[in-house]
Design a protein around this motif. Structure first.
Motif, PDB file in Angstrom:
ATOM      1  N   GLY A  73       0.762  -1.243   0.000  1.00 41.92           N
ATOM      2  CA  GLY A  73       0.000   0.000   0.000  1.00 41.92           C
ATOM      3  C   GLY A  73       0.791   1.289   0.000  1.00 41.92           C
ATOM      4  N   THR A 199      -2.904  -6.489  -2.624  1.00 39.59           N
ATOM      5  CA  THR A 199      -2.178  -6.135  -1.404  1.00 39.59           C
ATOM      6  C   THR A 199      -1.939  -7.355  -0.520  1.00 39.59           C
ATOM      7  OG1 THR A 199      -4.278  -5.614  -0.331  1.00 39.59           O
ATOM      8  CG2 THR A 199      -3.062  -3.781  -1.293  1.00 39.59           C
ATOM      9  N   ASP A 201      -2.263  -8.204   2.896  1.00 41.58           N
ATOM     10  CA  ASP A 201      -2.956  -7.620   4.037  1.00 41.58           C
ATOM     11  C   ASP A 201      -3.508  -8.725   4.930  1.00 41.58           C
ATOM     12  OD1 ASP A 201      -4.605  -6.444   5.821  1.00 41.58           O
ATOM     13  OD2 ASP A 201      -5.929  -5.499   4.337  1.00 41.58           O
TER      14      ASP A 201
END
Ligand SMILES: Cc1ncc(C[n+]2csc(CCOP(=O)(O)OP(=O)(O)O)c2C)c(N)n1
Ligand SMILES: Cc1ncc(C[n+]2csc(CCOP(=O)(O)OP(=O)(O)O)c2C)c(N)n1
Ligand code: SF4
Ligand code: SF4
Ligand code: SF4
Ligand code: SF4
Ligand code: SF4
Ligand code: SF4
Ligand SMILES: [Mg+2]
Ligand SMILES: [Mg+2]
Lengths: 391, 180, 92, 296, 391, 296, 92, 180
Positions: A73, A199, A201
């Motif tokens: 990010g 991403t 995550d």
């Protein structure tokens, strides 16, 4: 407040990176790109740019590091040239196929041997099949503005594709001229915070860059193609919007000069467009209705607008600062492809010039243009090397 | 369009001089300008050139093949190179750093000619024989192309802080050397 | 081959832990544990590469046939030697 | 840590690995200790290939399939990106093979260590390029056959002919590095814990026996790992704060011959070769003991 | 004596390397090329091939090592695929610019992500601007024969340019069929001992791969272009001579099937030409005058012969097992370039197929061909993705 | 060897290097010992750039300008090619910079050593990417400014933050490796001789002070090199048959401060930093002495 | 720029030791050696990076102005301190 | 053109079987043949297929989408997969390694059907349950497509020396098992 500075193309790019509030910078030195790396290092250590500055061991790793930071990010940037860009080749394909929205600045230079630290567009042209967007600029101002635009284009949810901003080595990367540095606040409004889709995550775990075959594989590839074709219109929109906010725009996919009524058109990319403009003016003074078509976006290739602007051209000179050995200049063959099947297409002279850092003068373009005017049959084709014909 | 060609050797600050003049013209004289450095990995002492172009309309050419209106030479061993092959079709002003006379330099023919011993000024004022900012002062005075004030502001923009003052002083000294 | 992607993310990425295929389905020999003699040492659970053994409660190791590839490690490593390979009809 | 403390939660399952794959076991166990908030960077190799083909996605935690050569650089980027965003509670873990680390990945591995960034670089070493069918890598031991090295026996050359990744990491003055084996889960997981606790780069070199690649029945995976340690082929050590120590001294030491006889890849090794290797292993054991024993 | 064997494309290449008496082999494993590396390792340790076998750490180094050995007068060979070829990108440019006569075998495969170990021609197509000669083959026999030809082409004093022999991954690299292994003596007569121009030789000291700029640089580049264009005719000559010695030839730059009277032509490269032939036969049975043009040499691109064979085509289907993202399939745009300016050129359907290892069936080609027949205006263009249109 | 024995024949001249370039001096002297029958592989860097631009070709012996990352691989190829052709009387020499060796070239450097082939790999270390104007490399010493590292003073991180190429080569169990300096020509040339005599890979790590890059007047080049050795910043050692030894113990040892004050690149180094570095250098000297002294 | 290649080899390669340019021609200060006091230790010869000093006979070091870049190393390293920098008119 | 599709699991030697038959037909039966292995990195126990094509004219297709004339199944757990979706438009011969009956295998309907317990033959003769060469013998006997002799020569060509004899014996045993 906008501020006027006297900047090289390289410095202009560095200021754009600053304005874009990039979070991770990973650049490996290579001439003529190095001043970008150095300027950014200074801005970072002066606290003017709040970014992590990574000193990686190669360009392959520079782009890989940017992938890594983008994946978590963070807006990321790298720049390179020549052998460095060639050494990135696998990673460029990877970034494009993985749909990572990165921005790279390329200070164009030839690739050895013969070794030459000087300008040429072969390095980025060789990357034309990697899936990256390629934008070629003419001036320091355009280098700065386009780099800001590039982030917005790359990060557009419909695009999510890396963008290469290409500036001619030395002729643009090292020459200084007046540049207006946009107001930071305006840029912040123009360029939304970094967004990406892929991403790493823990709160939304995914496996990134998976494998596939046949049908599913083809589906993803077609989506990639759709996205970069789509970018065609988005590049235009972003340029328009940029114009509204900052009062400067560049024509989006192509930039045309006295083209409307031209029956001899000179197609070109990058900073030599300047001398091409001179050539056009001179030719017109000598009664030749000349015009110039500067291709800004080489990928996606703007087939339609190229067709549009060349609809009435009776003679065409395509200047390539590159060469696809075993065929012809890349811009030339892509333009042939664009015009394919149109009613009476113009014969083309492919002028291979500016290799190994050679200067290009308006007069040289004019004489090639005069040659072109002798050609009448559309199937006639000629490749002219700078310097060598008169031998 | 006016073209200024700078001649010197690696280490004498030719590229910086061109950059400073360009800055002065573009930022402080309301002109458009471009500074084109001699390209390539010159190492110390090798001949280097730079070209500054000044105009009221956008400057399009980025090459080093200039047809100079002004020729500035930092090292008189380079004069022959600097003036060779120049067509006599327009008035050109030659500014040289030298202790020699016009005749010794084979420049007798030139009516627009400025010869100053910039080296000793630099050594006195700046404390090093690097003449580029002194030559800028001399150039400003001799040609009137840029105001001294603009040159000084440009030096302040371009030159690193620690040596800024000295170089501004150097430009002033050069300017006065011509005035008087 | 499976049906093409319905997942709406962009690019060749996929939600974690999606495994339509049960890798245990290939083999019809599976370990059988005589839990009555099990000491609960958990070594079978620890050494199973495929996470096919879970400890139900604190004592009883349970084999998930959908995950078990019949490598035999548990049989080999069980200190009590109370695991043996047996052929099962349906393996799920 | 005790066996009982090994978390029950599973973070990877239904992988397409071969039966009895100890690379998978090493990954499974490591993730248990590192937990949910771990992102894995996995370059081309068995551990990516068997875990990344759509639609079979066995990792339950975030994972990225990395280009083969780029592991160290991706680690730098991920670590820097998290740092830039102020995210400090996520483990950054690389799972790379011996080929991906000692060969094509050496430059980015080396630079990642020098970067000083926080990450765990785990090399799962099956001593060959297994994902492509078992070719020689620079960690292939002397005397082992691969599809591209038919070296029939030990030669002077072949002895030095192997990269010692722990020594190389130590030469980089890495904050934490260790050798490990999933056959010794507590020793292994303790090292994973220490690596995660290191505020900087850490390196785990894990020997991962490979049934098809080494030529032994899949149920022997753990046993072979134990044999490697007990025969002195794979000493379990740890390097921290510039000090090297042995973390596990096997109760019994076995002749290397036993180790070689247990695997088809060593079938061409002749008695003289074995004897020679026994000497080398003994010498290394001695040297190691000296090295770790505090000077006088 | 020639000998018949049942061989994969990969093994066929390995036997060619044996027959060519290569002195240095440096190959790095990657699917689907690996069996070449393994077969050669076996032949070397079995003493059947007397070569130095180098185990390098990457493909970049594999090609670099071959450069090194070629530079000291040793015939050298490497092979790779996909990411491996991408990782070689800089070295390919280097080998071509330095005029090093090397031969590479490429087992074509896609480049991830999406990852796929399967066949696709994207990997070699992405190298089209590096200056290397590219030859695409259809069968195991052609793979063997072309590899032998490749050494002769690369080492021709007029060429001195690296040659890539491209065979489809799996469909050709792993499928087995009957192959005649030429007699070693005949090959020795056909292929003279290794010759090269750039050597590190203390008795004739030179500096290799020097730097240059502008004019001298352009001169060397134009010589490079002349050499690879020249290779166009030499590829044909070598194929002819091969035919005389061994009784097999492949048409040189292109291989045509029922093209003469065709008004619908299918252009293709590689092993899928087989199903294209079936499609042609079926179409003709259904009254469609179809033909096939198989492009063997993609670099140098055979503009002239392509023009010749497509002169009468009224419809054209170009099958690309690759995609230049942001434009179209590479074969398609190169063919447009070749036909540019000719009288009434045919409209083209660009069929993007066989990505990620997908099989291609005659029926699929036939249905696209039927689509193509609906198109009449030359400027009409359509890109069709396999699988996706019917969605 | 004595000064008088240094051959007079010159194998390189009219190079475009800066005045007082010690990389050029290192090359010039090495070629004198190695002689005509030497082929040089020179990757991108000052030593190629200043010696390869048409029409100025200063090398009188065969030379190849190598891609930046490929040095080790080219060495393998050249060495293997000569071996294949039965040519045994030619020295195969690489002349690579620190960037070309420790950074982008690390993987091919590492593999070249493992290959066991015969060659001399010489790294001319000016502790930055000088050909591109002086950027940070992984051998840039703590406290030194470069155009991409404005590190103003020594920090904990920056201390480990440097690759020790000799240690890395030793970790590869290379047959012969040494550090050297052209300021000590006899020591240096003796090492070149030994490297050439090694039947396998050898590595020479040569410190090459760079006037413009380090910020000192060109006439001081030799002096700075001496100062590096006498201050303990650059110990002259040699590693052979697994043994490390010091080849030259300076008569007098100078404080590191003197070394730092002699170069503009260290101008931002503050007293505390210097003190800290003095400690480190002393510690290293001690460790080194211990390491080389035969155990008990 | 020099005239394009006449060398008939193929590719960007060039015969060794071709140096049309004399790098010494850039500088007009050159070392002057008081050979009368010279010990013949040869250190100047050894340390000159540019091979500009040769020992003519066994004793006398001679400076080739075409090669000398005036770095000053010889001046600095001469143990007898008998080398000094002087400005020369023509440097060749 | 005849198409033979081989079904088995990773490790059972399906690809090798196809290769051996192809060799037999191409080298020793004067036919043209192609063997197409199931592509991809299958690991042990995963279902694998291979296709052998035989013809008198060059074989052009290289895909796995065959319309088999012969279906050979090494592992009866794969039968459903092997015969599913086959159009009844042409006679197909199914050869299975199994201890089960046609009904148990749901193959009652097939008139061309050969079921042999190849596994126990392999275990006896070869000493391992790897059935591929035994199945080749069975295939040769049941279909008459290739002579046993050709199959044995092909095995000798394809199989590594150390296990060659055993596998030839295995093929013979399989062949006889059908003959009797
Ligand atoms: C640039 C590049 N070269 C080659 C490959 C092919 N490749 C993928 S995995 C692999 C072998 C991996 O071996 P290792 O790293 O030891 O991991 P293992 O499979 O043994 O676990 C190779 C050669 C690749 N993906 N990329
Ligand atoms: C792949 C690639 N990346 C970058 C460069 C640019 N480059 C050429 S030389 C050089 C620096 C060399 O530094 P070093 O190896 O230390 O040698 P030095 O110039 O200091 O002697 C760089 C970055 C290149 N030629 N190739
Ligand atoms: S046999 Fe192997 S996979 Fe199955 S439960 Fe036991 S250890 Fe796990
Ligand atoms: S290993 Fe054996 S004793 Fe231990 S838990 Fe498993 S079954 Fe019970
Ligand atoms: S080959 Fe070895 S490492 Fe790879 S998946 Fe199979 S068992 Fe694991
Ligand atoms: S920069 Fe330094 S290393 Fe490079 S040529 Fe100049 S002095 Fe030598
Ligand atoms: S000044 Fe320098 S270059 Fe000139 S002779 Fe002395 S050492 Fe050599
Ligand atoms: S260094 Fe001085 S004393 Fe020695 S040889 Fe040279 S000039 Fe003579
Ligand atoms: Mg491995
Ligand atoms: Mg350096």
């Amino acid at each position: 407040m906008p501020e006027k500075k006297f900047l090289t193309g390289n410095s202009a790019v560095a200021y754009a990176v600053k304005l874009a509030k990039v979070g991770v910078i990973a650049v490996y030195p290579i001439t003529p790109q190095t001043p970008i790396a150095e300027k950014l290092a200074n801005l970072v250590s002066a606290g003017e740019v709040k970014a992590e500055y990574l000193r990686v061991e190669s360009e392959h790793s520079a782009l890989a590091a940017c992938l890594g930071s983008a994946m978590v990010g963070t807006r990321s940037f790298t720049a390179t040239s020549s052998h460095g860009l060639a050494y990135m080749h696998e990673m460029l394909t990877y970034a494009a196929g993985g749909r990572f929205p990165l921005v790279l600045a390329i200070a164009n230079r030839s690739i050895g041997p013969p070794w030459s630290i000087w300008g040429e567009q072969q390095d980025s042209i060789q990357q034309r099949d990697t899936g990256c967007i390629q934008l070629y600029v003419e001036t320091s101002q355009e280098a700065l503005d386009t780099t800001i635009q590039a982030f917005k284009i790359a990060e557009d949810p419909r695009v999510l594709t890396p963008v290469m901003v290409c500036l001619d080595g030395f002729h643009l990367s090292h020459a200084e001229e007046s540049v207006e540095i946009p107001d930071a606040g305006d840029v912040e409004r123009f360029l939304p915070p970094f967004r990406t889709s892929a991403t790493l995550d823990p709160d939304n775990p995914m496996t990134l860059a998976v494998g596939a075959s046949g049908e599913q594989y083809t589906l993803w590839r077609s989506e990639q193609q759709t996205a970069i074709r789509e970018a065609g219109s988005i590049i235009g929109d972003v340029d328009e919007e940029f114009g509204q906010v900052f009062g400067r725009k560049y024509g989006g996919l192509v930039d045309v000069y006295r083209c409307d009524d031209a029956d001899l058109t000179i197609a070109i990319m990058g900073s030599f467009a300047g001398v091409a403009r001179d050539a056009v003016d001179n030719l017109r003074q000598n009664g030749v209705k000349a015009g110039m078509l500067r291709v800004r976006a080489f990928r996606p290739f703007p087939n339609q607008v190229v067709r549009q602007h060349l609809a009435n051209a009776r003679h065409l000179v395509v200047i390539d600062r590159d060469l696809s050995y075993g065929n012809e200049g890349a811009l030339c063959s892509e333009i042939r492809g664009a015009l394919y099947g149109q009613g009476n297409v113009p014969p083309i002279v492919n002028f291979i010039a500016g290799l190994g850092g050679a200067d290009l003068l308006a007069a040289e373009i004019e004489s090639v243009a005069q040659e072109a005017r002798q050609m009448t049959r559309p199937e006639e084709r000629r490749t002219v090397f700078q310097f060598l014909e008169n031998k | 369009m006016l073209e200024i060609v700078w001649h010197g050797r690696g280490g004498q600050g030719v590229v910086v001089a061109s950059s400073i003049l360009g800055t002065a013209m573009a930022i402080y004289e309301g002109k458009l300008a471009m500074s084109v450095p001699g390209f390539g990995g010159q190492r110390r002492d090798a001949p280097v050139i730079a070209v500054t172009r000044v105009d009221d309309i956008p400057i399009r050419r980025r090459d080093l093949k200039a047809d100079p209106d002004y020729i500035v030479v930092f090292d008189d061993s380079l004069i022959s190179v600097a003036v060779s092959g120049l067509r006599p079709d327009k008035p050109r002003h030659v500014v040289v750093n030298s202790t020699k006379s016009a005749r010794e330099l084979n420049l007798a023919g030139w009516e627009k000619l400025t010869i100053v011993d910039a080296a000793s000024i630099a050594t006195q004022v700046i404390g090093s024989p690097i003449v580029n900012t002194v030559m800028l002062g001399i150039f400003a005075a001799a040609t009137g192309l840029a105001r001294l004030d603009s040159v000084k502001k440009a030096i302040a923009d371009v030159v690193p802080a620690e040596i800024r003052e000295k170089n501004i002083a150097g430009a002033e000294a050069g300017f006065e050397a011509v005035q008087n | 081959m499976s049906e093409p992607s319905k997942f709406k993310g962009v690019g060749p990425h996929w939600p974690a832990g999606n495994t339509p295929l049960n890798v245990g389905s290939y083999t019809r020999i599976k370990p059988k544990i005589d839990v009555s003699q099990c000491s609960g040492c958990r070594l079978c659970f620890v050494f199973c590469p495929d996470a096919a053994i879970s400890m139900d409660g604190d004592k009883n190791p349970v084999v998930d046939f959908n995950l078990c590839k019949a490598c035999g490690i548990c049989v080999n490593e069980c200190p009590k030697k109370i695991i043996e390979m047996t052929t099962v009809e349906s393996n799920a | 840590m005790k066996i009982k403390d090994i978390p029950r939660e599973e973070h990877i399952s239904n992988s397409l690995s071969c039966a009895g794959c100890s690379e998978l076991l090493a990954v499974r166990l490591a993730l248990k200790v590192l937990g949910k908030r771990t992102v894995a960077i996995v370059p081309a190799g068995c551990m990516s290939t068997v875990n990344c083909y759509w639609p079979q996605i066995p990792f339950k935690t975030p994972m990225f399939v990395s280009p083969f050569a780029a592991t160290g650089a991706i680690l730098q980027g991920v670590s820097a990106g998290f740092h830039y965003r102020g995210i400090t509670d996520v483990n950054v873990l690389a799972i790379a093979g011996d080929g991906g680390t000692a060969d094509i990945g050496m430059a980015s591995f080396s630079q990642a260590i020098i970067s000083g960034r926080k990450f765990i670089y785990m090399c799962v070493d099956n001593e060959a390029y297994m994902n492509t069918g078992g070719q020689w890598s620079s960690t292939t031991p002397p005397g082992a056959l691969t599809t591209t090295s038919t070296l029939a026996d030990v030669t002077e050359a072949s002895l030095s002919n192997r990269k010692d990744l722990l020594a190389i990491a130590m030469a980089h003055r890495i904050p934490y590095a260790a050798t490990a084996s999933p056959s010794y889960p507590l020793d292994y997981l303790e090292k994973v814990r220490k690596a995660a606790a290191t505020n900087g780069p850490s390196f785990l070199h894990v020997l991962t026996p490979c049934p098809p690649g080494w030529g032994f029945p899949s149920e022997k995976t753990i046993e072979i790992g134990r044999l490697a340690v007990e025969s002195g082929m794979w000493p379990l050590c740890e390097y921290q704060d510039g000090q090297l120590r042995i973390t596990h001294v096997p109760r019994q030491t076995r002749p290397v011959a036993e180790y070689f006889q247990s695997q088809r890849r060593f079938r061409k090794l002749r008695p003289e070769g074995i004897a020679q290797l026994q000497k080398i292993v003994d010498a290394r054991r001695e040297a190691l003991e000296k090295m770790v024993s505090p000077r006088d």
